[in-house]
Design an enzyme around this catalytic site. Structure first.
Site, PDB file in Angstrom:
ATOM      1  N   ASP A  52       0.847  -1.195   0.000  1.00 52.02           N
ATOM      2  CA  ASP A  52       0.000   0.000   0.000  1.00 52.02           C
ATOM      3  C   ASP A  52       0.881   1.244   0.000  1.00 52.02           C
ATOM      4  OD1 ASP A  52      -2.924   1.069   0.681  1.00 52.02           O
ATOM      5  OD2 ASP A  52      -1.489   2.237   1.867  1.00 52.02           O
ATOM      6  N   TYR A  57       2.777   9.953  -0.443  1.00 47.66           N
ATOM      7  CA  TYR A  57       3.865   9.448   0.402  1.00 47.66           C
ATOM      8  C   TYR A  57       5.232   9.754  -0.224  1.00 47.66           C
ATOM      9  CZ  TYR A  57       0.112   6.569   2.499  1.00 47.66           C
ATOM     10  OH  TYR A  57      -1.049   6.109   3.080  1.00 47.66           O
ATOM     11  N   LYS A  82      -2.723   5.846  -4.293  1.00 46.89           N
ATOM     12  CA  LYS A  82      -3.864   6.727  -4.014  1.00 46.89           C
ATOM     13  C   LYS A  82      -3.725   8.070  -4.729  1.00 46.89           C
ATOM     14  CE  LYS A  82      -3.797   4.653   0.585  1.00 46.89           C
ATOM     15  NZ  LYS A  82      -2.364   4.513   0.894  1.00 46.89           N
ATOM     16  N   HIS A 115      -7.829   9.421  -2.002  1.00 50.52           N
ATOM     17  CA  HIS A 115      -7.188   9.436  -0.685  1.00 50.52           C
ATOM     18  C   HIS A 115      -8.095  10.085   0.374  1.00 50.52           C
ATOM     19  CE1 HIS A 115      -2.846   9.288   1.040  1.00 50.52           C
ATOM     20  NE2 HIS A 115      -3.720   9.042   1.982  1.00 50.52           N
TER      21      HIS A 115
HETATM   22  N1  LIG Z   1      -5.623   6.163   3.637  1.00 49.66           N
HETATM   23  C1  LIG Z   1      -5.068   6.936   4.549  1.00 49.66           C
HETATM   24  O1  LIG Z   1      -5.453   8.105   4.726  1.00 49.66           O
HETATM   25  C2  LIG Z   1      -3.970   6.387   5.390  1.00 49.66           C
HETATM   26  C3  LIG Z   1      -3.538   7.081   6.532  1.00 49.66           C
HETATM   27  C4  LIG Z   1      -2.531   6.526   7.313  1.00 49.66           C
HETATM   28  C5  LIG Z   1      -1.963   5.298   6.956  1.00 49.66           C
HETATM   29  N2  LIG Z   1      -2.380   4.652   5.822  1.00 49.66           N
HETATM   30  C6  LIG Z   1      -1.780   3.334   5.420  1.00 49.66           C
HETATM   31  O2  LIG Z   1      -1.815   2.457   6.543  1.00 49.66           O
HETATM   32  C7  LIG Z   1      -0.485   1.996   6.810  1.00 49.66           C
HETATM   33  C8  LIG Z   1      -0.283   1.684   8.276  1.00 49.66           C
HETATM   34  O3  LIG Z   1      -0.511   2.804   9.082  1.00 49.66           O
HETATM   35  P1  LIG Z   1       0.677   3.525   9.885  1.00 49.66           P
HETATM   36  O4  LIG Z   1       1.840   3.651   8.995  1.00 49.66           O
HETATM   37  O5  LIG Z   1       0.077   4.720  10.502  1.00 49.66           O
HETATM   38  O6  LIG Z   1       1.076   2.599  11.032  1.00 49.66           O
HETATM   39  P2  LIG Z   1       0.782   1.265  11.836  1.00 49.66           P
HETATM   40  O7  LIG Z   1       0.997   0.085  10.992  1.00 49.66           O
HETATM   41  O8  LIG Z   1      -0.490   1.416  12.581  1.00 49.66           O
HETATM   42  O9  LIG Z   1       1.994   1.392  12.895  1.00 49.66           O
HETATM   43  C9  LIG Z   1       3.329   1.578  12.469  1.00 49.66           C
HETATM   44  C10 LIG Z   1       4.172   1.989  13.649  1.00 49.66           C
HETATM   45  O10 LIG Z   1       4.229   0.909  14.599  1.00 49.66           O
HETATM   46  C11 LIG Z   1       5.584   0.445  14.733  1.00 49.66           C
HETATM   47  N3  LIG Z   1       5.524  -1.008  14.720  1.00 49.66           N
HETATM   48  C12 LIG Z   1       5.107  -1.795  13.698  1.00 49.66           C
HETATM   49  N4  LIG Z   1       5.106  -3.085  14.069  1.00 49.66           N
HETATM   50  C13 LIG Z   1       5.532  -3.123  15.345  1.00 49.66           C
HETATM   51  C14 LIG Z   1       5.753  -4.177  16.262  1.00 49.66           C
HETATM   52  N5  LIG Z   1       5.519  -5.436  15.945  1.00 49.66           N
HETATM   53  N6  LIG Z   1       6.208  -3.857  17.507  1.00 49.66           N
HETATM   54  C15 LIG Z   1       6.450  -2.567  17.843  1.00 49.66           C
HETATM   55  N7  LIG Z   1       6.266  -1.523  17.017  1.00 49.66           N
HETATM   56  C16 LIG Z   1       5.805  -1.803  15.754  1.00 49.66           C
HETATM   57  C17 LIG Z   1       6.335   0.991  13.537  1.00 49.66           C
HETATM   58  O11 LIG Z   1       7.664   1.230  13.891  1.00 49.66           O
HETATM   59  P3  LIG Z   1       8.878   0.459  13.145  1.00 49.66           P
HETATM   60  O12 LIG Z   1       8.808   0.896  11.710  1.00 49.66           O
HETATM   61  O13 LIG Z   1      10.083   0.949  13.856  1.00 49.66           O
HETATM   62  O14 LIG Z   1       8.643  -1.017  13.319  1.00 49.66           O
HETATM   63  C18 LIG Z   1       5.601   2.298  13.277  1.00 49.66           C
HETATM   64  O15 LIG Z   1       6.051   3.302  14.156  1.00 49.66           O
HETATM   65  C19 LIG Z   1       0.369   3.152   6.290  1.00 49.66           C
HETATM   66  O16 LIG Z   1       1.730   2.818   6.187  1.00 49.66           O
HETATM   67  C20 LIG Z   1      -0.322   3.469   4.996  1.00 49.66           C
HETATM   68  O17 LIG Z   1       0.046   2.537   3.997  1.00 49.66           O
HETATM   69  C21 LIG Z   1      -3.364   5.184   5.041  1.00 49.66           C
END
Ligand SMILES: NC(=O)c1ccc[n+]([C@@H]2O[C@H](COP(=O)([O-])OP(=O)(O)OC[C@H]3O[C@@H](n4cnc5c(N)ncnc54)[C@H](OP(=O)(O)O)[C@@H]3O)[C@@H](O)[C@H]2O)c1
Length: 296
Positions: A52, A57, A82, A115
């Protein structure tokens, strides 16, 4: 629900029959260049088959590089990107799809999402503008540049008008979902209409992982809080998009096929006190505010 899923290559089926691997690898805030390239390759090495990204980004090109570096065939990987808020309208949308494909180094994308919706506070013609953007999506879908179409951050008030004018209905809505912020009314509304809901920030961008009550639930299953969050989404029929830049955590986040969260714990997790909410509400148009501040 979704207990038929046993591995990263198992799929949900979209309304048009397209199969989508059940966990996606997120890339928001992963720096462009080597980091994104290597992380995408790490995710593919760990068995993920769904990536994704988004134009906003700034890392689409590195996502494409990581995919090519992995050696996994293009047709075996599901790639989502997106459409950004600055590109609304029919003509601009066509150009935006072409630009994203060029960045990715691909001749088609598997899923393209709006988005963020345009909302009334931005323009009185918000419905018409969303419909025009969508017409561009439909055109590129019909031209074979996109295999499936969807939206992100749409509430019912945004989805209903689009539903009326769309000849190809949205198949996906990507929404913030994690313990402490679940928007269940919106999710159930989408699921009832036949859209697949995807969970963005399934780990609350990391903010929920140290919560003691969540740790206690995770300990019962001998799993991490991150694994509980990913599994919770799957059991609700929601496709999670966890992100990590660490190889061990990327792999661990997908080790969620060997346990089942009890119905009682699912209810607890879905009704958890508010925790880790991003603060991004579509009616506040946070993405437009960001785009405007960057343009200054
Ligand atoms: N459509 C939208 O508007 C929208 C908005 C936000 C996000 N998204 C999508 O959703 C995806 C996920 O959301 P997100 O990036 O906000 O984050 P997330 O997956 O909810 O959390 C990521 C965070 O958690 C940490 N982490 C991940 N696995 C871990 C584990 N097993 N133990 C401890 N810490 C862990 C990561 O750090 P490390 O990297 O250091 O492991 C990072 O800081 C995005 O990357 C994007 O593709 C879409």
């Amino acid at each position: 629900m979704a207990l038929h899923l046993n591995s990263l290559t198992d799929t949900f089926t979209l309304a048009n029959g397209v199969q989508i691997p059940c966990i996606g690898y997120g890339t928001w805030q992963t720096p462009d260049g080597e980091t994104t390239r290597d992380c995408v390759k790490m995710a593919l090495d760990a068995g993920y088959r769904h990536i994704d990204t988004a134009f906003a980004y700034g890392n689409e090109a590195s996502v494409g590089e990581g995919i090519r570096l992995s050696g996994v065939k293009r047709e075996d990987i599901f790639v989502t990107t997106k459409h950004w808020v600055t590109e609304r309208g029919y003509e601009k949308t066509i150009k935006a799809v072409e630009a994203s494909l060029k960045n990715l180094g691909m001749d088609y994308m598997d899923l393209y999402l709006v988005h963020w919706p345009c909302v009334e506070k931005l323009t009185p013609e918000w419905k018409e503008l969303n419909a025009e953007t969508w017409r561009g999506f439909e055109r590129m879908y019909q031209d074979g540049k996109i295999r499936a179409l969807g939206v992100s951050n749409y509430e019912q008030k945004h989805l209903d008008p689009l539903w009326e004018t769309a000849s190809v209905k949205p198949m996906v809505n990507q929404l913030e979902f994690h313990p402490g912020y679940t928007q269940m009314d919106n999710i159930l509304y989408n699921q009832k209409k036949g859209l697949l809901v995807q969970a963005w920030s399934p780990l609350g961008s990391g903010a929920v992982l140290n919560n003691e009550d969540l740790k206690a639930i995770a300990a019962k299953y001998n799993k991490s809080v991150a694994q509980i969050c990913v599994r919770l989404a799957l059991q609700c029929g929601i496709l999670p998009l966890p992100k990590s830049t660490n190889a061990a955590r990327i792999a661990a986040n997908a080790e969620v096929f060997d346990f089942v969260i009890s119905d009682e714990d699912v209810q607890t997790l879905l009704t958890f006190p508010q925790l880790g909410f991003s603060g991004y509400s579509p009616e506040d148009a946070p993405a437009d505010a960001l785009a405007a501040s960057l343009a200054e």
